[in-house]
Design a protein around this motif. Sequence first.
Motif, PDB file in Angstrom:
ATOM      1  N   MET A 141       8.723   1.166  21.266  1.00  0.00           N
ATOM      2  CA  MET A 141       7.416   0.513  21.300  1.00  0.00           C
ATOM      3  C   MET A 141       7.326  -0.508  20.172  1.00  0.00           C
ATOM      4  N   ARG A 142       6.551  -1.544  20.446  1.00  0.00           N
ATOM      5  CA  ARG A 142       6.250  -2.556  19.427  1.00  0.00           C
ATOM      6  C   ARG A 142       4.799  -2.958  19.564  1.00  0.00           C
ATOM      7  N   GLY A 143       4.253  -3.425  18.471  1.00  0.00           N
ATOM      8  CA  GLY A 143       2.893  -3.922  18.522  1.00  0.00           C
ATOM      9  C   GLY A 143       2.308  -4.071  17.136  1.00  0.00           C
ATOM     10  N   VAL A 144       1.003  -4.202  17.119  1.00  0.00           N
ATOM     11  CA  VAL A 144       0.277  -4.394  15.865  1.00  0.00           C
ATOM     12  C   VAL A 144      -0.636  -3.202  15.639  1.00  0.00           C
ATOM     13  N   VAL A 145      -0.626  -2.732  14.405  1.00  0.00           N
ATOM     14  CA  VAL A 145      -1.473  -1.622  13.987  1.00  0.00           C
ATOM     15  C   VAL A 145      -2.295  -2.088  12.791  1.00  0.00           C
ATOM     16  N   TYR A 146      -3.583  -1.864  12.868  1.00  0.00           N
ATOM     17  CA  TYR A 146      -4.474  -2.106  11.729  1.00  0.00           C
ATOM     18  C   TYR A 146      -4.922  -0.749  11.223  1.00  0.00           C
ATOM     19  N   VAL A 147      -4.855  -0.534   9.916  1.00  0.00           N
ATOM     20  CA  VAL A 147      -5.363   0.705   9.343  1.00  0.00           C
ATOM     21  C   VAL A 147      -6.301   0.394   8.187  1.00  0.00           C
ATOM     22  N   VAL A 182       9.609   1.047  11.762  1.00  0.00           N
ATOM     23  CA  VAL A 182       9.832  -0.110  10.901  1.00  0.00           C
ATOM     24  C   VAL A 182       8.580  -0.976  10.931  1.00  0.00           C
ATOM     25  N   ALA A 183       8.139  -1.404   9.755  1.00  0.00           N
ATOM     26  CA  ALA A 183       7.077  -2.408   9.671  1.00  0.00           C
ATOM     27  C   ALA A 183       7.772  -3.762   9.584  1.00  0.00           C
ATOM     28  N   LEU A 184       7.724  -4.512  10.682  1.00  0.00           N
ATOM     29  CA  LEU A 184       8.408  -5.797  10.747  1.00  0.00           C
ATOM     30  C   LEU A 184       7.697  -6.854   9.907  1.00  0.00           C
ATOM     31  N   ARG A 185       6.375  -6.782   9.888  1.00  0.00           N
ATOM     32  CA  ARG A 185       5.545  -7.682   9.081  1.00  0.00           C
ATOM     33  C   ARG A 185       4.350  -6.879   8.595  1.00  0.00           C
ATOM     34  N   ARG A 186       3.786  -7.325   7.477  1.00  0.00           N
ATOM     35  CA  ARG A 186       2.642  -6.611   6.919  1.00  0.00           C
ATOM     36  C   ARG A 186       1.747  -7.574   6.159  1.00  0.00           C
ATOM     37  N   ASP A 187       0.438  -7.366   6.278  1.00  0.00           N
ATOM     38  CA  ASP A 187      -0.523  -8.173   5.540  1.00  0.00           C
ATOM     39  C   ASP A 187      -1.633  -7.244   5.072  1.00  0.00           C
ATOM     40  N   VAL A 234      -4.812  -2.854   6.234  1.00  0.00           N
ATOM     41  CA  VAL A 234      -3.404  -3.232   6.325  1.00  0.00           C
ATOM     42  C   VAL A 234      -3.109  -3.528   7.791  1.00  0.00           C
ATOM     43  N   ALA A 235      -2.575  -4.712   8.045  1.00  0.00           N
ATOM     44  CA  ALA A 235      -2.151  -5.100   9.390  1.00  0.00           C
ATOM     45  C   ALA A 235      -0.631  -5.086   9.393  1.00  0.00           C
ATOM     46  N   MET A 236      -0.055  -4.397  10.372  1.00  0.00           N
ATOM     47  CA  MET A 236       1.402  -4.297  10.458  1.00  0.00           C
ATOM     48  C   MET A 236       1.868  -4.561  11.873  1.00  0.00           C
ATOM     49  N   GLU A 237       2.950  -5.323  11.995  1.00  0.00           N
ATOM     50  CA  GLU A 237       3.675  -5.363  13.251  1.00  0.00           C
ATOM     51  C   GLU A 237       4.715  -4.259  13.141  1.00  0.00           C
ATOM     52  N   VAL A 238       4.656  -3.305  14.047  1.00  0.00           N
ATOM     53  CA  VAL A 238       5.533  -2.137  13.959  1.00  0.00           C
ATOM     54  C   VAL A 238       6.499  -2.075  15.128  1.00  0.00           C
ATOM     55  N   GLU A 239       7.595  -1.391  14.887  1.00  0.00           N
ATOM     56  CA  GLU A 239       8.526  -1.035  15.948  1.00  0.00           C
ATOM     57  C   GLU A 239       8.838   0.439  15.773  1.00  0.00           C
ATOM     58  N   TRP A 240       8.657   1.198  16.850  1.00  0.00           N
ATOM     59  CA  TRP A 240       8.943   2.625  16.858  1.00  0.00           C
ATOM     60  C   TRP A 240      10.027   2.895  17.886  1.00  0.00           C
ATOM     61  N   LYS A 241      11.061   3.627  17.472  1.00  0.00           N
ATOM     62  CA  LYS A 241      12.121   4.023  18.391  1.00  0.00           C
ATOM     63  C   LYS A 241      12.355   5.524  18.252  1.00  0.00           C
ATOM     64  N   MET A 268       0.847  -1.180   0.000  1.00  0.00           N
ATOM     65  CA  MET A 268       0.000   0.000   0.000  1.00  0.00           C
ATOM     66  C   MET A 268       0.886   1.234   0.000  1.00  0.00           C
ATOM     67  N   GLN A 269       0.687   2.047  -0.996  1.00  0.00           N
ATOM     68  CA  GLN A 269       1.529   3.232  -1.138  1.00  0.00           C
ATOM     69  C   GLN A 269       1.376   4.201   0.019  1.00  0.00           C
ATOM     70  N   VAL A 270       0.157   4.397   0.511  1.00  0.00           N
ATOM     71  CA  VAL A 270      -0.032   5.371   1.588  1.00  0.00           C
ATOM     72  C   VAL A 270       0.656   4.901   2.869  1.00  0.00           C
ATOM     73  N   VAL A 271       0.670   3.625   3.121  1.00  0.00           N
ATOM     74  CA  VAL A 271       1.352   3.106   4.305  1.00  0.00           C
ATOM     75  C   VAL A 271       2.860   3.303   4.166  1.00  0.00           C
ATOM     76  N   ASP A 272       3.393   3.071   2.986  1.00  0.00           N
ATOM     77  CA  ASP A 272       4.816   3.322   2.740  1.00  0.00           C
ATOM     78  C   ASP A 272       5.144   4.805   2.912  1.00  0.00           C
ATOM     79  N   ARG A 273       4.271   5.677   2.415  1.00  0.00           N
ATOM     80  CA  ARG A 273       4.480   7.123   2.586  1.00  0.00           C
ATOM     81  C   ARG A 273       4.464   7.506   4.056  1.00  0.00           C
ATOM     82  N   PHE A 274       3.552   6.898   4.817  1.00  0.00           N
ATOM     83  CA  PHE A 274       3.459   7.168   6.250  1.00  0.00           C
ATOM     84  C   PHE A 274       4.761   6.784   6.958  1.00  0.00           C
TER      85      PHE A 274
END
Length: 141
Positions: free
Chosen positions: A101-107, A62-67, A79-86, A1-7
């Motif tokens: 922080m780490r966790g899962v984000v759905y958008v 960083v999006a560690l995983r994405r679906d 879009v479901a992402m496992e994210v890591e924010w530092k 998803m382009q918007v997620v990459d832009r984010f």
Amino acid sequence: MQVVDRFLRAQNAHDLDALVSCFAENYSSQQPTHPKRAFTGSARVRENWSRIFARYAAFEAVALRRDVGQGEGEGQTVVAMEVEWKGWVEAEKVGRPGLWMRGVVYVGVEGEEIVWGRLYVADVEEEGTIEEMVGAMVEEG
């Protein structure tokens, strides 16, 4: 998803305008494990991220995983992402990050805008074993 990459690029570049442009004006944010943190609107996205960028000279997302899947509405994608924010106060990224922080984000995405988000993100804790955590969960006070 382009918007997620832009984010993600906007987060890493500290580009507030580019970040906010990823969100619909009526964006709806929920954190189900923290219900009082819910909010609506891209203006609040701007306020929140301007404070984060002001505090942390270096920020890494960083999006560690994405679906990607079909959303509820026609033309909506989830879009479901496992994210890591530092985040580091110093631009040189010295030592342990002040924000980690780490966790899962759905958008939910419609067109090239994020219209809703559900965040399940928490601080990374390096202390405490599983035994200690379970013990604390079942301990009667």
